[in-house]
Scaffold this motif. Structure first.
Motif, PDB file in Angstrom:
ATOM      1  N   ASP A  30      31.311  13.973  -2.892  1.00  0.00           N
ATOM      2  CA  ASP A  30      30.031  13.671  -3.813  1.00  0.00           C
ATOM      3  C   ASP A  30      30.457  14.076  -5.031  1.00  0.00           C
ATOM      4  N   TYR A  31      29.628  13.483  -6.008  1.00  0.00           N
ATOM      5  CA  TYR A  31      29.922  14.003  -7.523  1.00  0.00           C
ATOM      6  C   TYR A  31      29.537  15.328  -7.603  1.00  0.00           C
ATOM      7  N   HIS A  32      28.232  15.668  -7.089  1.00  0.00           N
ATOM      8  CA  HIS A  32      27.929  17.256  -7.370  1.00  0.00           C
ATOM      9  C   HIS A  32      28.332  17.727  -6.084  1.00  0.00           C
ATOM     10  N   THR A  33      28.051  19.193  -6.127  1.00  0.00           N
ATOM     11  CA  THR A  33      28.570  19.996  -4.809  1.00  0.00           C
ATOM     12  C   THR A  33      27.237  20.224  -3.874  1.00  0.00           C
ATOM     13  N   ASP A  34      25.908  19.738  -4.544  1.00  0.00           N
ATOM     14  CA  ASP A  34      24.673  19.701  -3.873  1.00  0.00           C
ATOM     15  C   ASP A  34      24.457  21.026  -3.004  1.00  0.00           C
ATOM     16  N   SER A  35      24.790  22.169  -3.645  1.00  0.00           N
ATOM     17  CA  SER A  35      24.772  23.483  -3.100  1.00  0.00           C
ATOM     18  C   SER A  35      23.786  24.412  -3.599  1.00  0.00           C
ATOM     19  N   ILE A 100      22.150  24.091  11.524  1.00  0.00           N
ATOM     20  CA  ILE A 100      22.278  22.768  11.952  1.00  0.00           C
ATOM     21  C   ILE A 100      23.771  22.050  11.873  1.00  0.00           C
ATOM     22  N   ILE A 101      24.541  22.652  10.784  1.00  0.00           N
ATOM     23  CA  ILE A 101      25.874  22.429  10.886  1.00  0.00           C
ATOM     24  C   ILE A 101      26.615  23.720  10.972  1.00  0.00           C
ATOM     25  N   ASN A 102      27.881  23.518  11.285  1.00  0.00           N
ATOM     26  CA  ASN A 102      28.829  24.759  11.167  1.00  0.00           C
ATOM     27  C   ASN A 102      29.105  25.296   9.603  1.00  0.00           C
ATOM     28  N   LYS A 103      30.248  24.537   9.279  1.00  0.00           N
ATOM     29  CA  LYS A 103      30.800  24.779   7.904  1.00  0.00           C
ATOM     30  C   LYS A 103      30.589  23.444   6.964  1.00  0.00           C
ATOM     31  N   SER A 104      30.417  23.289   5.629  1.00  0.00           N
ATOM     32  CA  SER A 104      30.366  22.097   4.799  1.00  0.00           C
ATOM     33  C   SER A 104      31.612  22.403   3.914  1.00  0.00           C
ATOM     34  N   PHE A 105      32.412  21.402   3.934  1.00  0.00           N
ATOM     35  CA  PHE A 105      33.415  20.997   3.252  1.00  0.00           C
ATOM     36  C   PHE A 105      33.307  19.933   2.117  1.00  0.00           C
ATOM     37  N   CYS A 106      32.967  20.256   0.730  1.00  0.00           N
ATOM     38  CA  CYS A 106      32.822  19.080  -0.064  1.00  0.00           C
ATOM     39  C   CYS A 106      33.878  18.956  -1.230  1.00  0.00           C
ATOM     40  N   LEU A 107      34.302  17.554  -1.225  1.00  0.00           N
ATOM     41  CA  LEU A 107      35.374  17.377  -2.318  1.00  0.00           C
ATOM     42  C   LEU A 107      34.446  16.885  -3.481  1.00  0.00           C
ATOM     43  N   ALA A 108      34.222  17.425  -4.672  1.00  0.00           N
ATOM     44  CA  ALA A 108      33.401  16.849  -5.486  1.00  0.00           C
ATOM     45  C   ALA A 108      33.889  16.676  -6.953  1.00  0.00           C
ATOM     46  N   LYS A 109      33.431  16.140  -7.773  1.00  0.00           N
ATOM     47  CA  LYS A 109      33.760  15.780  -9.146  1.00  0.00           C
ATOM     48  C   LYS A 109      33.390  16.975 -10.265  1.00  0.00           C
ATOM     49  N   CYS A 110      32.435  17.401  -9.813  1.00  0.00           N
ATOM     50  CA  CYS A 110      31.580  18.351 -10.799  1.00  0.00           C
ATOM     51  C   CYS A 110      31.260  19.714 -10.250  1.00  0.00           C
ATOM     52  N   ASP A 111      31.782  20.748 -10.664  1.00  0.00           N
ATOM     53  CA  ASP A 111      31.699  22.136 -10.091  1.00  0.00           C
ATOM     54  C   ASP A 111      30.210  22.529 -10.749  1.00  0.00           C
ATOM     55  N   GLY A 112      29.243  22.850  -9.871  1.00  0.00           N
ATOM     56  CA  GLY A 112      27.974  23.292 -10.377  1.00  0.00           C
ATOM     57  C   GLY A 112      28.129  24.748 -10.702  1.00  0.00           C
ATOM     58  N   ASN A 113      29.268  25.352 -10.349  1.00  0.00           N
ATOM     59  CA  ASN A 113      29.536  26.700 -10.587  1.00  0.00           C
ATOM     60  C   ASN A 113      28.499  27.484  -9.630  1.00  0.00           C
ATOM     61  N   ASN A 114      27.884  27.126  -8.543  1.00  0.00           N
ATOM     62  CA  ASN A 114      27.151  27.737  -7.713  1.00  0.00           C
ATOM     63  C   ASN A 114      27.777  29.091  -7.027  1.00  0.00           C
ATOM     64  N   ALA A 115      29.053  28.703  -7.088  1.00  0.00           N
ATOM     65  CA  ALA A 115      29.940  30.029  -6.133  1.00  0.00           C
ATOM     66  C   ALA A 115      29.650  31.345  -6.707  1.00  0.00           C
TER      67      ALA A 115
END
Ligand SMILES: [Zn+2]
Length: 259
Positions: A30-35, A100-115
């Motif tokens: 994904d471009y964004h982390t969508d989190s 619904i899912i166990n874990k999400s592993f996202c390779l993204a181009k833009c870090d939304g700094n949501n962490a």
């Protein structure tokens, strides 16, 4: 190759397909982390209809609305209703929180700094502490793993776009994810947001040996979900590039069918 491929326009609409699977891990490009937190937008609009956002009760009202939306889903399991209440970047938080899912592993181009604001997110690049069983794992590398420029510059932007799904880029990401989940490639959903492809130069000849790792990831997936996100593709593509969501979907379709 016969593989179930589900194509939606808005990324959060993949929840319908994910909810029919058995709590799998998801690998997303994904471009964004969508989190973003689930129901962030919905709760704001519901709350602002009742009190002003300067009202001391505003935040607690929002929290109540979010808790109510989660609770309703856990009772009804009505995923179509949830989809009407989420934005296109709130589904990963919803899917991991509800199981619904166990874990999400996202390779993204833009870090939304949501962490920085959500303890359930672990960003492989930016988290200073060790992995602590977070459900949302993000990897947002600064440049391609083969880049030797110091510092990285505008040429890197072109290389990052061109090498979106190169063997080196995907191997690097899978290696990082495997350190967290060694069995990741044994069972997973592959999820692709078309805006991850930011240049027409990234859509290599489907016979190219440089697509070996992508083909393996496609082949190993139980299902593949693709979000067209047509407007995001136009917004995220690099300068002077005319790549469209339609071209990306067509290329992915040809690639999947070629395996
Ligand atoms: Zn670079």
């Amino acid at each position: 190759m016969r593989k179930q491929v589900i194509i939606v326009e808005n990324h959060h609409e993949v929840l319908d397909a994910w909810s029919k699977e058995n709590k799998q891990n998801v690998i997303t490009l994904d471009y964004h982390t969508d989190s973003h937190p689930a129901f962030l937008n919905f709760s704001y609009h519901r709350a602002i209809a009742q009190v002003k956002d300067t009202d001391p009760q505003f935040l607690s009202l929002k929290k109540q609305i979010i808790a109510g939306a989660f609770s309703t889903y856990m009772t009804t399991r009505d995923i179509s209703q949830v989809i009407t209440q989420l934005k296109h970047d709130e589904h990963i938080d919803f899917a991991t929180t509800t199981g619904i899912i166990n874990k999400s592993f996202c390779l993204a181009k833009c870090d939304g700094n949501n962490a920085a604001i959500n303890n359930n997110i672990f960003n492989i690049d930016t988290n200073s502490s060790a992995y602590d069983d977070q459900k949302i794992i993000e990897y947002t590398p600064t440049c391609t793993p083969t880049c030797t420029r110091a510092p990285h510059n505008d040429y890197c932007i072109i290389d990052i776009a061109r090498d979106s799904v190169s063997n080196a880029v995907l191997t690097d990401a899978i290696d990082k994810f495997n350190k967290i989940e060694p069995n990741l490639l044994s069972q997973y959903i592959l999820d692709i947001d078309c805006d991850y492809f930011t240049s027409a130069a990234s859509l290599w000849d489907i016979k190219s040996p440089e697509l070996k790792v992508l083909k393996e990831i496609i082949e190993g997936a139980t299902i593949i979900t693709i979000a067209k996100e047509s407007r995001c593709v136009e917004a995220c593509r690099i300068e002077n590039d005319n790549i469209t969501s339609k071209e990306i979907c067509s290329w992915l379709n040809d690639l999947i069918n070629s395996i």
